[in-house]
Design a protein around this motif. Structure first.
Motif, PDB file in Angstrom:
ATOM      1  N   UNK A 145       0.752  -1.510   0.041  1.00  0.00           N
ATOM      2  CA  UNK A 145      -0.356   0.245   0.067  1.00  0.00           C
ATOM      3  C   UNK A 145       0.894   1.412   0.072  1.00  0.00           C
ATOM      4  N   UNK A 146       0.748   2.232  -0.904  1.00  0.00           N
ATOM      5  CA  UNK A 146       1.057   3.107  -0.988  1.00  0.00           C
ATOM      6  C   UNK A 146       0.159   4.602  -0.594  1.00  0.00           C
ATOM      7  N   UNK A 147       0.616   5.304   0.806  1.00  0.00           N
ATOM      8  CA  UNK A 147       0.244   5.829   0.989  1.00  0.00           C
ATOM      9  C   UNK A 147       0.900   7.646   0.754  1.00  0.00           C
ATOM     10  N   UNK A 148       0.064   8.366  -0.471  1.00  0.00           N
ATOM     11  CA  UNK A 148       0.691   9.483  -0.699  1.00  0.00           C
ATOM     12  C   UNK A 148      -0.327  10.673   0.024  1.00  0.00           C
ATOM     13  N   UNK A 149       0.926  11.229   0.175  1.00  0.00           N
ATOM     14  CA  UNK A 149       0.381  12.567   1.752  1.00  0.00           C
ATOM     15  C   UNK A 149       0.978  13.997   1.543  1.00  0.00           C
ATOM     16  N   UNK A 150       0.379  14.672   1.676  1.00  0.00           N
ATOM     17  CA  UNK A 150       1.124  16.347   1.390  1.00  0.00           C
ATOM     18  C   UNK A 150       2.081  17.066   3.097  1.00  0.00           C
ATOM     19  N   UNK A 151       3.157  17.349   3.261  1.00  0.00           N
ATOM     20  CA  UNK A 151       3.953  17.860   4.280  1.00  0.00           C
ATOM     21  C   UNK A 151       3.445  18.745   4.897  1.00  0.00           C
ATOM     22  N   UNK A 152       2.292  19.671   4.618  1.00  0.00           N
ATOM     23  CA  UNK A 152       1.030  19.711   5.905  1.00  0.00           C
ATOM     24  C   UNK A 152       2.045  21.351   7.013  1.00  0.00           C
ATOM     25  N   UNK A 153       3.457  22.169   6.517  1.00  0.00           N
ATOM     26  CA  UNK A 153       4.311  21.953   7.578  1.00  0.00           C
ATOM     27  C   UNK A 153       3.701  24.026   8.108  1.00  0.00           C
ATOM     28  N   UNK A 154       3.403  23.402   9.621  1.00  0.00           N
ATOM     29  CA  UNK A 154       3.210  24.658  10.317  1.00  0.00           C
ATOM     30  C   UNK A 154       3.701  24.941  11.446  1.00  0.00           C
ATOM     31  N   UNK A 155       4.161  26.288  11.525  1.00  0.00           N
ATOM     32  CA  UNK A 155       4.802  27.408  13.201  1.00  0.00           C
ATOM     33  C   UNK A 155       4.153  26.885  14.496  1.00  0.00           C
ATOM     34  N   UNK A 156       4.531  26.552  14.443  1.00  0.00           N
ATOM     35  CA  UNK A 156       3.164  26.276  16.011  1.00  0.00           C
ATOM     36  C   UNK A 156       4.311  27.272  17.665  1.00  0.00           C
ATOM     37  N   UNK A 157       5.024  27.565  16.771  1.00  0.00           N
ATOM     38  CA  UNK A 157       6.185  28.347  18.082  1.00  0.00           C
ATOM     39  C   UNK A 157       5.362  30.066  18.403  1.00  0.00           C
ATOM     40  N   UNK A 158       3.930  30.767  18.092  1.00  0.00           N
ATOM     41  CA  UNK A 158       2.934  31.330  18.313  1.00  0.00           C
ATOM     42  C   UNK A 158       2.010  31.145  18.752  1.00  0.00           C
ATOM     43  N   UNK A 159       1.080  30.976  19.425  1.00  0.00           N
ATOM     44  CA  UNK A 159       0.021  30.692  20.511  1.00  0.00           C
ATOM     45  C   UNK A 159      -0.859  30.155  19.383  1.00  0.00           C
ATOM     46  N   UNK A 160      -1.005  31.374  18.178  1.00  0.00           N
ATOM     47  CA  UNK A 160      -2.094  30.770  17.274  1.00  0.00           C
ATOM     48  C   UNK A 160      -1.022  29.778  15.598  1.00  0.00           C
ATOM     49  N   UNK A 161      -1.216  29.290  15.593  1.00  0.00           N
ATOM     50  CA  UNK A 161      -1.258  28.070  14.945  1.00  0.00           C
ATOM     51  C   UNK A 161      -1.115  28.716  13.043  1.00  0.00           C
ATOM     52  N   UNK A 162       0.285  28.780  12.135  1.00  0.00           N
ATOM     53  CA  UNK A 162      -0.429  29.180  10.844  1.00  0.00           C
ATOM     54  C   UNK A 162       1.056  28.027  10.564  1.00  0.00           C
ATOM     55  N   UNK A 163      -0.054  28.447   8.342  1.00  0.00           N
ATOM     56  CA  UNK A 163       0.224  27.202   8.358  1.00  0.00           C
ATOM     57  C   UNK A 163       1.897  28.329   7.103  1.00  0.00           C
ATOM     58  N   UNK A 164       2.846  27.514   6.717  1.00  0.00           N
ATOM     59  CA  UNK A 164       3.705  27.268   6.926  1.00  0.00           C
ATOM     60  C   UNK A 164       4.407  27.043   5.906  1.00  0.00           C
ATOM     61  N   UNK A 165       5.732  28.191   4.641  1.00  0.00           N
ATOM     62  CA  UNK A 165       6.475  27.618   4.032  1.00  0.00           C
ATOM     63  C   UNK A 165       7.208  26.198   4.427  1.00  0.00           C
ATOM     64  N   UNK A 166       7.614  24.967   3.527  1.00  0.00           N
ATOM     65  CA  UNK A 166       8.690  24.767   4.102  1.00  0.00           C
ATOM     66  C   UNK A 166      10.075  24.879   4.478  1.00  0.00           C
ATOM     67  N   UNK A 167      10.685  25.998   3.921  1.00  0.00           N
ATOM     68  CA  UNK A 167      11.907  25.786   4.477  1.00  0.00           C
ATOM     69  C   UNK A 167      11.316  26.672   6.037  1.00  0.00           C
ATOM     70  N   UNK A 168      10.726  26.969   6.260  1.00  0.00           N
ATOM     71  CA  UNK A 168      10.145  27.447   7.955  1.00  0.00           C
ATOM     72  C   UNK A 168      10.516  26.872   8.101  1.00  0.00           C
ATOM     73  N   UNK A 169      10.317  25.525   8.191  1.00  0.00           N
ATOM     74  CA  UNK A 169      10.828  24.624   8.989  1.00  0.00           C
ATOM     75  C   UNK A 169       9.659  24.504  10.133  1.00  0.00           C
TER      76      UNK A 169
END
Length: 292
Positions: free
Chosen positions: A134-158
């Motif tokens: 079984x191959x599971x193809x999914x998204x990396x979906x990086x988020x910045x969780x350093x602040x109280x409000x989590x936001x989507x971010x670019x991959x390069x932002x870690x």
């Protein structure tokens, strides 16, 4: 209504030997009240409640095992998040198989399932019991969780991944960072365990930009087609160019159809290519009886 959109399926067929892999055709303008129909396990999927039917209603965003019965009969399985990947993957398979004539197994039953977002982890226990590749193809979906409000971010932002299909893969990946995920994918491509393989976005070249979604990754794999710089610009700048180039496009389904039904002069994103190559290399002979 269905229409055959592909020739012989490079990984096999969804039917008897010699048949075509079939996909539902999306009606122009979408489905009922402008909503596009979601693809189920077969051509006949109930699209809404029947008046007087007291059975439970299943949210379209949550996988319903009752509509995925073909898993029990499949030789192999591919699980994808949404309609764009469901449309694109068969075309990617065909392109890869054309480069490797005679190397891909034929007459295998490969089920391609859209699980409505990052819900593939709900199928992990069942897939382990069935034992089929079984191959599971999914998204990396990086988020910045350093602040109280989590936001989507670019991959390069870690940051970290918000994708439960990745976090539930193994205990050590429950709180893994995006940087660690990319390092792991480069060290041991693809991420495989037992009969399952996990494919998420990776840079096309080491240290390069990386997409956070399928559309971003496709743009980065085909920079010239999307007007993205092919020089030595910083990864963050290239990722932002990719994000901007796909955000201005039409729906995700139209994005995939434009390339699958239109010009085929494109490259398969690396993470999908590696995952499909892994699946093609599996013999697909495992059965429930084989799994102890």
């Amino acid at each position: 209504m269905e229409r055959s959109v592909r020739g012989d399926h490079p990984l096999g067929t969804r039917g008897q030997p010699g048949t075509l892999l079939r996909h539902p055709v999306l009606p122009e303008g979408g489905g009922h009240r402008g909503e596009r129909k979601r693809a189920g396990a077969g051509p006949h999927r109930h699209q809404g409640p029947v008046p007087g039917d007291r059975r439970r209603e299943v949210s379209p965003q949550v996988p319903d095992p009752l509509t995925r019965a073909d898993l029990y009969f499949a030789d192999k399985a591919i699980l994808v998040e949404g309609a764009s990947e469901r449309i694109f993957v068969p075309a990617a398979e065909e392109k890869l198989a054309a480069r490797r004539p005679g190397e891909t197994p034929q007459h295998q039953y490969v089920t391609l399932m859209e699980v409505g977002g990052a819900h593939a982890h709900r199928f992990y226990p069942l897939l382990k019991v069935l034992g089929i590749p079984a191959l599971i193809i999914t998204d990396l979906d990086p988020v910045d969780d350093r602040e109280p409000k989590i936001r989507k971010c670019l991959v390069s932002e870690s940051g970290r991944t918000s994708n439960q299909s990745i976090r539930a893969w193994s205990p050590e990946m429950a709180d893994i960072t995006v940087a660690e995920l990319l390092q792991r994918a480069e060290r041991d491509p693809p991420i495989a365990g037992g009969s399952m393989c996990l494919a998420y976005q990776v840079p096309e070249e080491p240290g390069g930009p990386c997409g956070r979604t399928f559309e971003d990754a496709f743009a980065l794999a085909n920079r010239a087609r999307f007007g993205i710089s092919t020089g030595g610009a910083p990864a963050e700048e290239l990722e932002q160019q990719a994000r901007s180039s796909v955000e201005t496009r039409r729906s995700k389904v139209d994005f995939a159809l434009d390339h699958v039904l239109g010009d085929h002069d494109w490259q398969v994103p690396k993470y999908i290519r590696r995952g499909l190559e892994w699946l093609m290399a599996q013999d697909g002979t495992a059965t429930k009886a084989d799994v102890q």
